[in-house]
Enzyme design. Structure first.
Site, PDB file in Angstrom:
ATOM      1  NE  ARG A  41      -3.437   0.369   2.628  1.00  0.00           N
ATOM      2  CZ  ARG A  41      -3.059   1.166   3.623  1.00  0.00           C
ATOM      3  NH1 ARG A  41      -2.186   0.763   4.524  1.00  0.00           N
ATOM      4  NH2 ARG A  41      -3.571   2.362   3.747  1.00  0.00           N
ATOM      5  CE  LYS A 106       2.011  -5.184   6.535  1.00  0.00           C
ATOM      6  NZ  LYS A 106       1.632  -3.936   5.926  1.00  0.00           N
ATOM      7  NE  ARG A 244       3.892   7.853  16.662  1.00  0.00           N
ATOM      8  CZ  ARG A 244       3.726   9.053  16.109  1.00  0.00           C
ATOM      9  NH1 ARG A 244       3.371   9.170  14.848  1.00  0.00           N
ATOM     10  NH2 ARG A 244       3.900  10.153  16.836  1.00  0.00           N
TER      11      ARG A 244
END
Ligand code: BTN
Length: 247
Positions: A41, A106, A244
């Protein structure tokens, strides 16, 4: 709808580019052992050491109203999360809009691109075709440096094979995309909240050069990220922002 063709390639620039280029109509899926120009992305690249993860793209002609399309990538995220949790029994979570997370790191990502036009296998014209790209780290090699701290599926018990993971993903995706045509919002707000890594946490949202701090309050019915700030509720949309957890 079912997948009309699934191709497994030893190497390709990007599985998403490859499915876009296929001339025949219908639902086309592609897996690769290695991508030479994997895309993420916001113009980022996606790297995955050969054979160590899943890189999968599905080209899906969509029968859905255009105002629903903002929900598509979130529904895909929920489907992929469900498949990963079923096969690995790991506590996989989602980070808005499209990250699959494990223990705060992730595990995978999703890139949904939309093209206008397209045809189903039966030759029916559709307004939009979705190119759904999924990358998941399964067994990141110990001697391969990570571009950032990442998670993989190595702690799955019993160990998860890529075949089992892909089979579960395609089954969940098929069910989700079938339903999307008639019920795009399908309890998205409550299902997202259940698996939202950020739910209730203090976070910082960066939008261009501005920052907003507040409590992550889940998603809105249109898929926007909801932040509860001292100045009231603010809703953000995906191309614009990064989030975040506040230090
Ligand atoms: C992200 O987190 O930024 C999304 C990553 C999406 C990566 C997948 S891997 C399969 C497909 N092919 C690509 O080039 N990108 C997607």
């Amino acid at each position: 709808m079912q997948i009309d063709r699934l191709t497994v390639l030893p190497q390709v620039d990007s599985t998403s580019n490859w499915v876009k280029q296929q001339p025949e109509p219908g639902v086309i899926a592609c897996l690769a052992e290695r991508q030479t120009a994997g895309r993420g992305r916001r113009g980022r690249s996606w790297s995955s050491p050969p054979g160590s993860g899943i890189v999968l793209s599905v080209r899906w002609p969509l029968h859905a109203a255009s105002e629903a399309l903002g929900l598509l990538s979130l529904q895909v995220g929920l489907a992929v999360r469900e498949a990963l949790a079923q096969v690995t029994a790991l506590p996989v979570q989602l980070k808005w809009p499209n990250d699959l997370m494990l223990d705060g790191k992730k595990l995978g990502g999703i890139l949904v691109e939309l093209q206008s036009g397209g045809r189903s296998f039966a030759g029916q014209s559709v307004a939009t075709t979705a190119i759904i790209g999924i990358g998941v780290n399964v067994n990141w090699p110990d001697d391969e440096p990570m571009p950032q701290p990442l998670a993989d599926c190595r702690d799955a018990d019993p160990p998860a094979t890529r075949n089992a993971l892909v089979a579960a993903m395609l089954t969940e995706l098929n069910a989700t995309l079938e339903r999307f045509g008639t019920d795009p919002s399908c309890s998205i707000v409550s299902r997202w909240w259940q698996h939202d890594m950020l739910a209730g946490q203090q976070v910082v949202v960066q939008q261009n050069d501005r920052e907003f701090t507040g409590r992550a309050a889940g998603i809105a019915g249109d898929g926007g990220f909801v932040l509860d700030t001292v100045d009231g509720i603010k809703t953000f949309y995906s191309s614009e922002v990064s989030i975040r957890v506040a230090a």
